[in-house]
Design a protein around this motif. Structure first.
Motif: not given
Length: 122
Positions: A7-27
């Motif tokens: 989760s956490g994707g999206g559209s952003v302008q150049a120079g911006g930031s995003l944080r992606l997350s990955c929920a795992a049933s286990r590592y």
């Protein structure tokens, strides 16, 4: 079996930031982030060894992207700063089952999420 949900994707302008997350049933012992654009092969971005927290980042994103994890939440993160249009793509979370764990060899990773789209506008 390992289930991974990004989760956490999206559209952003150049120079911006995003944080992606990955929920795992286990590592698994090695978790990573890959990205892919249409017509191109899947490209490794960053990986972390969950036992030691040792990380590896590809040169194209070094200094801009950071991989981390929260053990209490079984969640993997990819912090992306100073985004560029060439960072656009579908981002996938992945877990290696054993043996090697190379960002240059997607076949090392047996478990994959469905992906989350990142679009960076110029």
């Amino acid at each position: 079996q390992v289930q991974l949900v990004e989760s956490g994707g999206g559209s952003v302008q150049a120079g911006g930031s995003l944080r992606l997350s990955c929920a795992a049933s286990r590592y698994t012992y090695c978790m990573g982030w890959f990205r892919q654009t249409p017509g191109k092969e899947r490209e490794g971005v960053a990986r972390i060894l969950t036992g030691s927290s040792s990380t590896a980042i590809v040169d194209s994103v070094k200094g801009r992207f950071t991989i981390s994890r929260d053990n209490a939440k079984n969640t993997l993160y990819l912090q992306m700063n100073s985004l560029k249009p060439e960072d656009t793509g579908m981002y996938y979370c992945a877990g290696a089952r054993g043996g090697y764990c190379s960002l240059f060899r997607p076949a090392d990773f047996a478990y994959w999420g469905q992906g989350t789209q990142v679009t960076v506008d110029s």
